[in-house]
Design an enzyme around this catalytic site. Structure first.
Site, PDB file in Angstrom:
ATOM      1  CB  SER A   1      -0.918   0.027   1.229  1.00  0.00           C
ATOM      2  OG  SER A   1      -0.153   0.211   2.413  1.00  0.00           O
TER       3      SER A   1
ATOM      4  CD  GLU B   1       3.460 -10.983   8.237  1.00  0.00           C
ATOM      5  OE1 GLU B   1       2.400 -11.081   7.594  1.00  0.00           O
ATOM      6  OE2 GLU B   1       3.655 -11.581   9.315  1.00  0.00           O
TER       7      GLU B   1
ATOM      8  CB  VAL C   1      18.343 -18.428  -6.680  1.00  0.00           C
ATOM      9  CG1 VAL C   1      19.207 -19.397  -5.859  1.00  0.00           C
ATOM     10  CG2 VAL C   1      19.083 -17.113  -6.902  1.00  0.00           C
TER      11      VAL C   1
ATOM     12  CG  HIS D   1       3.030   0.474   8.795  1.00  0.00           C
ATOM     13  ND1 HIS D   1       1.691   0.483   9.096  1.00  0.00           N
ATOM     14  CD2 HIS D   1       3.150  -0.175   7.614  1.00  0.00           C
ATOM     15  CE1 HIS D   1       1.019  -0.151   8.132  1.00  0.00           C
ATOM     16  NE2 HIS D   1       1.893  -0.551   7.227  1.00  0.00           N
TER      17      HIS D   1
ATOM     18  CB  CYS E   1      -1.655   6.386 -22.384  1.00  0.00           C
ATOM     19  SG  CYS E   1      -1.764   5.380 -20.895  1.00  0.00           S
TER      20      CYS E   1
END
Length: 491
Positions: A45, A350, A171, A49, A455
């Site tokens: 987003s 995360e 990898v 934070h 576009c």
């Protein structure tokens, strides 16, 4: 032989690369995607934070608050726009109020400025918030920026300071050697390196488990965001979210949020659902309905709806989603496993890992520096200069830009006012765009109301011209995603 190979070119990988470029090291970043920032960082987003909600004592808490301060510094150094407009967490019932006071306690332990405010004082701070709101946690150091712009900027700066990057380089094996590690790329090429840094996001467990017996597992948690047109942006002066809660579809969210982006649109979301594939990005009806249903009910508590305006469902212009790389350790996995010295994890990253990316990058780069003891790169330049976006220029600045380069007078994306000069510049930049999606992420061409309907054909033509390839070879997002099936007629 490389000194360090970094696996993954998301925000943490690129932050680590930039920090390592302060030293005279041979560093290579391997990214399996068609572009940098192709995984969780792209689907973020962009919230900065402040660090009020990680459980004290965890790695998330350790890196979040310092990362917040660093994020603003990095944005200033690399000329990336951001909004430092605070975060407001609101509660509408007694359970929510208890959560606010708990978060206030976490913030104090994490050394983050945060305060619970109740009526009537909260209406002085947030005069347009709904009257059913019983209290807020005001976090002044929260903000928002563009996650892919930050990631590209760190990568460009690292590249300018000597770091190598390779895309579409998966990898497929890592083996220990006497001097370090052998890293196999795309099942065929073998590279030698003294150290490996694992920044592989949703695949960080796979990379770790190739090397160490100290295993962990990534549980991908899919979340989607709905994008609203910029019509109501001026009514939102801060990021607003309700207190965290479990979701009907499973999973947990920091709180459904409404966020004003640096591009002027508004993001709503997100949900959280566990899935099997860490690369899952499909936008599902269930996610959209869950977000829309929530905001239909909550709209009256938010500034854009506090005057009785219903949720503007017809102003949704896009939906996007991606997976958070949640580790089964319930925390970031940071550092060297005991049985694999020289292999450094930055996994399970995360949220709030995007905010924390530079603090994590400094830490893992520091492990490499302590082990390798390289000399300082005295020519390191922390700055990256970019021209101001045409849409943000004054009329005087626009006239000057057009006088210098007439392509600034050619508007390609009307919704976002992106010029041909900016699109060509995005392709020509270090680590530049090679597909329509890559142009979009670097310039916002295609992010507006028509979502590229106007576009995209011209962007395709410009890519063809700049890359010296046939229009039939231009892709939407790399790989087999060719936009054109074939010529409409024989010339």
């Amino acid at each position: 032989m490389y000194d360090v190979i970094i696996v993954g070119a998301g925000s943490v990988g690129c932050a680590t690369a930039r920090e390592l470029s302060r030293y005279r090291l041979r560093v290579l970043v391997l990214e399996k995607g068609h572009d940098l920032c192709a995984g969780a960082s792209k689907c973020n987003s962009g919230m900065i934070h402040a660090g009020y909600d990680p459980i004290p004592g965890t790695n998330e808490a350790k890196f979040n608050a310092p990362g917040c301060a660093l994020m603003y510094r990095i944005c200033d150094e690399l000329e990336v726009p951001y909004l430092k407009n605070g975060t407001t967490v609101f509660a509408t019932d007694e359970n929510g109020m208890r959560e606010l006071y708990k978060l206030e306690g976490f913030a104090k332990e994490n050394h983050v400025r945060a305060e619970v405010i109740t009526p009537p004082a909260l209406y002085e701070l947030q005069p347009e918030i709904g009257k059913d709101v019983r209290g807020i946690l005001w976090v002044p150091d929260g903000g928002t920026t563009n996650p892919f712009t930050v990631t590209f900027a760190m990568a460009e700066n690292a590249f300018a300071n000597g770091v190598e990057f390779r895309k579409e380089a998966r990898v497929t094996g890592i083996g220990k050697t006497g001097d370090g590690f052998q890293v196999t790329v795309n099942q065929e090429e073998v590279l030698e390196t003294r150290m490996v840094v694992n920044c592989a996001g949703g695949h960080s467990d796979v990379i770790n488990n190739m090397v160490s017996e100290t295993k962990f597992r990534i549980i991908p948690r899919f979340g989607a965001h709905v994008v609203l047109d910029r019509k109501h942006s001026d009514k939102l002066t801060t990021t607003l979210m309700e207190t965290p809660h479990d979701l009907p579809g499973g999973g947990h969210t920091k709180g459904m949020a409404i966020i004003t982006t640096t591009g002027g649109t508004m993001l709503l979301g997100c949900d959280a659902t566990e899935v099997d594939d860490p690369d899952f990005t499909d936008t599902r009806r269930e996610s959209i309905e869950q977000i829309v249903d929530y905001f239909k009910k909550a709209w009256k508590d938010l500034p854009p709806g506090s005057d009785g305006t219903p949720f503007p469902e017809d102003e949704i212009i896009s939906i996007f989603g991606g997976c958070r790389p949640h580790a089964d350790t319930n925390d970031f996995v940071i550092g060297e496993p005991d049985d694999a010295p020289g292999f450094v994890n930055a996994g399970g990253t995360e949220s709030p890992a995007f905010t924390a990316c530079y603090a994590i990058g400094q830490h893992v780069a520091g492990i490499c520096v302590d082990r390798l003891k390289p000399p300082v790169n005295e020519s390191f330049n922390p700055r990256r200069h970019v021209k101001k976006a045409f849409r943000d220029m004054t009329n005087e600045e626009r006239r000057a830009a057009i006088a210098e380069n007439p392509d600034y007078a050619k508007i390609v994306c009307r919704c976002e006012m992106v010029t041909e000069a900016e699109i060509r510049g995005a392709i020509r930049r270090p680590l530049g765009a090679r597909s329509i999606s890559e142009v979009k992420l670097r310039t916002r061409a295609g992010m507006g109301r028509c979502q590229g309907g106007f576009c995209s054909p011209r962007v395709l033509e410009i890519l063809s011209e700049e890359l010296g390839i046939s229009p039939l070879e231009v892709t939407q997002c790399g790989g087999a995603s060719k936009v054109l099936a074939g010529p409409a007629c024989n010339a």
